[in-house]
Scaffold this motif. Structure first.
Motif, PDB file in Angstrom:
ATOM      1  N   PRO A   7       0.671  -1.077   0.017  1.00  0.00           N
ATOM      2  CA  PRO A   7      -0.138   0.000   0.032  1.00  0.00           C
ATOM      3  C   PRO A   7       0.959   1.362  -0.025  1.00  0.00           C
ATOM      4  CG  PRO A   7      -0.477  -1.325   1.866  1.00  0.00           C
ATOM      5  CD  PRO A   7       0.642  -1.822   1.185  1.00  0.00           C
ATOM      6  N   CYS A  14       8.818  -2.081   3.898  1.00  0.00           N
ATOM      7  CA  CYS A  14       7.495  -3.172   4.176  1.00  0.00           C
ATOM      8  C   CYS A  14       8.048  -4.672   3.453  1.00  0.00           C
ATOM      9  CB  CYS A  14       6.498  -2.548   3.083  1.00  0.00           C
ATOM     10  SG  CYS A  14       4.990  -3.756   3.023  1.00  0.00           S
ATOM     11  N   PRO A  15       7.570  -5.483   4.275  1.00  0.00           N
ATOM     12  CA  PRO A  15       8.264  -6.878   3.767  1.00  0.00           C
ATOM     13  C   PRO A  15       7.239  -7.343   2.616  1.00  0.00           C
ATOM     14  CG  PRO A  15       7.047  -7.109   6.062  1.00  0.00           C
ATOM     15  CD  PRO A  15       7.169  -5.666   5.613  1.00  0.00           C
ATOM     16  N   GLY A  23       2.627  -7.471   8.936  1.00  0.00           N
ATOM     17  CA  GLY A  23       2.204  -7.087  10.110  1.00  0.00           C
ATOM     18  C   GLY A  23       2.986  -7.460  11.441  1.00  0.00           C
ATOM     19  N   ASN A  33      -1.493  -0.105   8.527  1.00  0.00           N
ATOM     20  CA  ASN A  33      -2.103  -1.360   8.355  1.00  0.00           C
ATOM     21  C   ASN A  33      -1.719  -2.775   9.052  1.00  0.00           C
ATOM     22  OD1 ASN A  33      -2.857   0.016   5.602  1.00  0.00           O
ATOM     23  ND2 ASN A  33      -0.692  -0.128   5.271  1.00  0.00           N
ATOM     24  N   GLN A  34      -0.960  -2.458  10.268  1.00  0.00           N
ATOM     25  CA  GLN A  34      -0.252  -3.523  10.865  1.00  0.00           C
ATOM     26  C   GLN A  34      -1.244  -4.740  11.289  1.00  0.00           C
ATOM     27  OE1 GLN A  34       2.090  -2.219  14.088  1.00  0.00           O
ATOM     28  NE2 GLN A  34       3.388  -3.996  13.966  1.00  0.00           N
ATOM     29  N   CYS A  37      -2.556  -6.515   8.177  1.00  0.00           N
ATOM     30  CA  CYS A  37      -1.379  -7.456   7.671  1.00  0.00           C
ATOM     31  C   CYS A  37      -1.387  -8.539   8.498  1.00  0.00           C
ATOM     32  CB  CYS A  37      -0.301  -6.614   7.330  1.00  0.00           C
ATOM     33  SG  CYS A  37      -0.387  -5.362   5.971  1.00  0.00           S
TER      34      CYS A  37
END
Ligand code: SF4
Length: 356
Positions: A7, A14-15, A23, A33-34, A37
């Protein structure tokens, strides 16, 4: 790491929303978004499947890396592509140096646009067997800086790999940005699933550059990318004596151009001097340069390319250095490096079949 859509508001490292650590990774700390995710169901990344399908028609994929900027990596990628195309290979050159795309200029394609067909984005062709794709083709103004965060850059790299229609390719040369950043991890992950031959690393002989190259070699080892070899670029200045300018320095420090006098003197007294190549060390290579570093790290050394003003001119003008006799100091060195690479990669038989 790239795994799933990223996103716009994701954290920098970000992974990937579909990765196992989505997350939960340290990089996810504080991301809006944690929770979503961490609890979302995971599955295979559909992009990787699409990339594998697209790359199924590409026989060999070679990454060109450097630890530092300004070592001539893109010049090498461009000349490697020209040389492979001259051997009648079907070649693609993909420029993923998103923040500094110089490939369009080096291939003489500045100002060209990408076209889209029902098969995907079409590369811009230098010749029928040499296609090029670069973000440089998408920028309205070449002076404009591309300031993108990791997730957006990774998204574009994936799109390049997924949506460019290369057709049947013998070799795809991928010109990567300097360093070992998000883009490298992203492209390695995307290409590894499709069979990545390995990486060529370009450096200069200076210690500061070699330190970064060591990091690049360890990066390749860590992510499982074979190092096809290291090229030492700008390995001394070399050019025909007749191409030099000559000056006398006055007592006040001014330069008086005496080129005409010096050349005429040589023509009269020793014309054979004018056929010599003059060499001068630019960077201190007393530490053994790239060859020593390769021995220590157990990776192949492909050779040295001198700093040749004629090669710089060819790159500026988007020309191959192999088509005329102007790059007398650098073209033979590049040719021998490329021959070694072809031999190591089992491509020399293919080159012979092409009649080269
Ligand atoms: S929480 Fe944020 S950083 Fe972590 S995977 Fe999801 S979008 Fe990426």
């Amino acid at each position: 790491m790239e795994n799933g859509d990223v996103p716009e508001d994701a954290n920098e490292h970000c992974p990937g929303t579909l990765s196992e650590s989505a997350g939960k990774a340290d990089a996810c700390e504080g991301c809006p978004n944690q929770q979503a995710c961490a609890t979302a169901p995971k599955g295979p990344d559909p992009d990787l499947v699409a990339i594998a399908e697209r790359m199924a028609t590409v026989k060999h994929k070679i990454l060109v890396l450097s630890g530092k900027g300004g070592v001539g990596k893109s010049t090498f990628s461009a000349q490697l592509s020209f040389a492979l195309a001259a051997l009648d290979f079907q070649v693609g050159l993909l420029d993923i140096d998103i923040c500094g795309p110089s490939i369009p200029k080096m291939l003489g394609l500045e100002g060209q646009d990408i076209h889209q067909s029902n098969l995907g984005w079409s590369p811009v062709y230098v010749e029928s067997n040499l296609g090029v794709m670069s973000i440089g083709f998408m920028l309205p103004n070449p002076d404009e800086a591309v300031i993108w965060r990791g997730p957006r850059k990774n998204g574009l790299i994936k799109q390049f790999l997924k949506d460019v229609y290369w057709g049947e390719l013998d070799v795809l040369v991928v010109d990567a940005p300097p360093g070992t950043s998000d883009e490298h991890i992203s492209i390695v992950q995307c290409l590894q699933a499709t069979g990545l031959d390995g990486a060529i690393i370009v450096t200069t002989p200076q210690q500061v550059s070699l330190i970064d190259v060591r990091k690049e070699v360890s990066f390749c080892k860590k992510v499982g990318v074979p190092v096809l070899g290291v090229v030492e670029n700008m390995s001394g200045l070399a050019q025909p004596l007749s191409d030099f300018r000559f000056a006398k320095i006055t007592e006040t420090g001014e330069q008086n151009d005496v080129t005409e006098w010096a050349l005429q003197y040589m023509r009269d007294k020793a014309p054979e001097l004018l056929n010599l190549i003059a060499l001068s060390e630019v960077f201190d290579s007393s530490g053994g340069g790239a060859a020593k570093m390769c021995r220590e790290m157990g990776v192949p050394f492909l050779g040295k390319v001198p700093l040749d003003p004629q090669l710089c001119r060819a790159a500026e003008e988007g020309r191959s250095c192999f088509v005329d006799q102007r790059c007398t100091a650098s073209a033979p060195a590049l040719k021998s490096i490329i021959e070694k690479l072809l031999q190591n990669q089992g491509l020399s038989q293919m080159a012979k079949e092409n009649g080269a």
